[in-house]
Design a protein around this motif. Structure first.
Motif, short mmCIF file in Angstrom:
data_model
loop_
_atom_site.label_atom_id
_atom_site.label_comp_id
_atom_site.label_asym_id
_atom_site.label_seq_id
_atom_site.Cartn_x
_atom_site.Cartn_y
_atom_site.Cartn_z
N ALA A 45 37.94 42.90 32.79
CA ALA A 45 37.92 44.05 33.70
C ALA A 45 37.94 43.62 35.18
O ALA A 45 38.04 44.46 36.07
N PHE A 46 37.89 42.31 35.43
CA PHE A 46 37.89 41.81 36.82
C PHE A 46 39.28 41.92 37.42
O PHE A 46 40.28 41.56 36.78
N ARG A 47 39.38 42.42 38.66
CA ARG A 47 40.64 42.51 39.38
C ARG A 47 40.42 42.06 40.82
O ARG A 47 39.48 42.52 41.47
N GLN A 48 41.28 41.17 41.33
CA GLN A 48 41.18 40.82 42.75
C GLN A 48 42.53 40.31 43.25
O GLN A 48 43.21 39.55 42.56
N HIS A 49 42.89 40.72 44.47
CA HIS A 49 44.12 40.20 45.07
C HIS A 49 43.86 38.80 45.61
O HIS A 49 42.86 38.57 46.29
N ILE A 50 44.77 37.88 45.30
CA ILE A 50 44.61 36.49 45.74
C ILE A 50 45.98 35.96 46.20
O ILE A 50 47.01 36.56 45.93
N LYS A 51 45.93 34.81 46.88
CA LYS A 51 47.18 34.11 47.21
C LYS A 51 47.22 32.84 46.38
O LYS A 51 46.19 32.21 46.14
N VAL A 52 48.43 32.47 45.93
CA VAL A 52 48.57 31.28 45.09
C VAL A 52 49.19 30.15 45.91
O VAL A 52 50.23 30.31 46.55
N LYS A 69 32.35 32.49 40.11
CA LYS A 69 31.11 33.25 39.87
C LYS A 69 31.41 34.74 39.67
O LYS A 69 30.85 35.38 38.78
N GLN A 70 32.34 35.26 40.47
CA GLN A 70 32.71 36.68 40.30
C GLN A 70 33.35 36.92 38.92
O GLN A 70 33.27 38.01 38.37
N SER A 148 32.05 48.04 34.02
CA SER A 148 32.94 47.00 34.54
C SER A 148 32.39 45.60 34.33
O SER A 148 33.15 44.64 34.27
N ASP A 149 31.06 45.46 34.24
CA ASP A 149 30.52 44.14 33.94
C ASP A 149 29.29 44.21 33.05
O ASP A 149 28.70 45.27 32.85
N VAL A 150 28.91 43.05 32.55
CA VAL A 150 27.86 42.94 31.54
C VAL A 150 27.01 41.72 31.91
O VAL A 150 27.53 40.74 32.44
N ASN A 151 25.72 41.79 31.61
CA ASN A 151 24.87 40.61 31.79
C ASN A 151 24.91 39.86 30.45
O ASN A 151 24.29 40.29 29.48
#
Length: 456
Positions: A45-52, A69-70, A148-151
């Motif tokens: 469920a993690f989404r993030q814009h990044i540069k490669v 970590k995220q 969206s997240d879980v422990n």
């Protein structure tokens, strides 16, 4: 074929910012990933814009500690990757979440009790296959409504708890209906399916009557079914007792052989009842069927029973033998038989579960030592065919998603195959194949099917 398995190295955030990712030049070219332009990174469920950023003479991926970590990644690992040009999305995974009943925070070496070894095997299998797995309990699902997240628990030089994104695939290993039906569990599973297109397999428990009612209608498997009914009245008991010398009463929601009653016709109008207990079978004589029913009807106030035709099961030195087949979906999403083992009941028992002192052996060995009169030569292949047909029958006739089934089969002395029961939560300490492979085929199959479901 494009290379999809990639070693992921976690490096200090001082060397790499959290919105960039380094990738071997060959991988970048092969997947046609644009450099210097924002790309959407997706992990569960993690989404993030990044540069490669391309790295020459390197064929892995490097991410910063902050980004790791995220993503819930606590150390270097191996994943699979794909690039979807149309949406400029780099997908890494698969991220597998295993939903377990409980954890023991005070036992850092065995946080999942008797299934810790299975969990560690799954971690090792994922590292080999290119996948990431974590484990979580109903108590670790947020009650706030955000899915969206879980422990969860991950393994990184020991078991550690951390925040992880909701997974691509959930393997539901809950061992109680009460936990499975908790509102926060059902809400979480529903939301991740709708919002993140996650898949959940082994979605629910199966009741014995539900399985037999569903399979009765299926001509490809009905021949394996002993006569069975829901026990609701004395009339049903009387009618079954008049047709069979032996009948079994099984709790509809029972497991591990708990609470099973075997009823045998005795002298005259008398009947003998054998009650399965931990210490062995407790026997009680009844002068007639009505008296026996009076005892059972008090139990029926709290327990629903399935009544089943007793079978002349094969025996080894007077001990009944049955077979547990583990049938799982493979990397192509098709059912396949992972293992079949014979289980011989303990000396004071009529049920074969290991929890009741039963012993495991190979099919051929058990059949050759048994009192079977015909059909020995192809017994193994007929059990195999029956297990496969029954798994397909369950999938076709019961509206839920299953990825593995424990199917209990029997052979009668004439060599005919019968279905005893189907379990949608096969125990991970009971049906271990008899060999010392580091990672069992049953564990490998869970990973392969998860790869199939998540498109990796």
């Amino acid at each position: 074929m494009l290379k999809s398995k990639v070693a992921v190295q976690v490096i200090s955030s001082s060397m790499l910012t959290d919105d960039t990712l380094m990738l071997g030049e060959s991988l970048l070219k092969q997947w046609k990933i644009p450099q210097g332009q924002p790309v959407l990174l997706k992990f569960g469920a993690f989404r993030q814009h990044i540069k490669v950023i391309p790295v020459s003479k390197y064929d892995g991926m490097r991410i910063s500690q902050g980004l790791a970590k995220q993503m819930g990644i606590l150390g270097s690992t191996t994943l699979r990757m794909q690039y979807k040009e149309g949406s400029s999305t780099m997908v890494v995974g698969p991220l597998i979440g295993v939903l377990v009943s409980r954890d023991y925070t005070g036992m850092p070496d065995k946080p999942f009790g008797s299934i810790t070894m299975f969990c560690k095997e799954l971690v090792d299998g994922c590292a080999q296959n290119g996948a990431y797995v974590y484990f979580f309990t109903p108590g670790q699902i947020s009650g706030s409504g955000s899915a969206s997240d879980v422990n969860g628990w991950v393994y990184a030089d020991g078991w550690r708890r951390t925040t992880v994104p909701a997974p691509d695939v959930v393997n539901n290993r809950l061992t109680s209906r009460k936990l499975e039906n908790k509102p926060n569990v059902q809400a979480f599973l529903k939301e991740i399916k709708q919002k993140y297109q996650s898949t959940v397999f082994n979605e629910k428990f199966l009741d014995k009557t539900e399985v037999f009612e569903a399979l009765k209608k299926d001509s490809s498997v009905s021949r394996y079914l002993p006569e069975s009914h829901s026990l609701r009245s004395y009339t049903t008991l009387k009618s079954m007792a008049s047709r069979y010398d032996n009948i079994f009463l099984k709790p509809v929601r029972g497991s591990l052989g708990k609470g099973i009653i075997r009823v045998t016709r005795g002298e005259g109008s008398g009947y003998m009842a054998h009650f399965a207990t931990v210490a062995g079978a407790r026997r009680q004589q009844y002068p007639n069927l009505l008296k026996l029913y009076a005892t059972i009807s008090t139990k029926m106030k709290s327990i629903r029973y399935q009544i089943q035709q007793g079978l002349p099961l094969i025996e080894i030195q007077g001990r009944p033998v049955d077979f547990r087949a583990l049938v799982q979906k493979n990397v192509s999403g098709k059912w396949s038989v992972t293992s079949i083992v014979a289980r011989t009941a303990g000396s004071q028992h009529f049920v074969s579960n290991l929890a009741r002192g039963g012993t495991l052996s190979r099919v051929g060995e058990a059949v050759s030592k048994s009192n079977m009169t015909s059909g020995r030569a192809d017994a193994s292949s007929r059990l195999h065919a029956a297990a496969l047909a029954i798994a397909k029958g369950v999938e076709t006739n019961i509206p839920a998603h299953f990825g593995e089934l424990g199917i209990d089969l029997a052979l009668d002395t004439g060599g005919r195959v019968w279905l005893l029961e189907v379990n949608s939560k096969p125990s991970k300490n009971d049906n271990t194949p008899l060999n010392d492979h580091k990672i069992r085929p049953s564990v490998r199959m869970v990973i392969q099917y998860s790869r199939f479901l998540s498109g990796f």
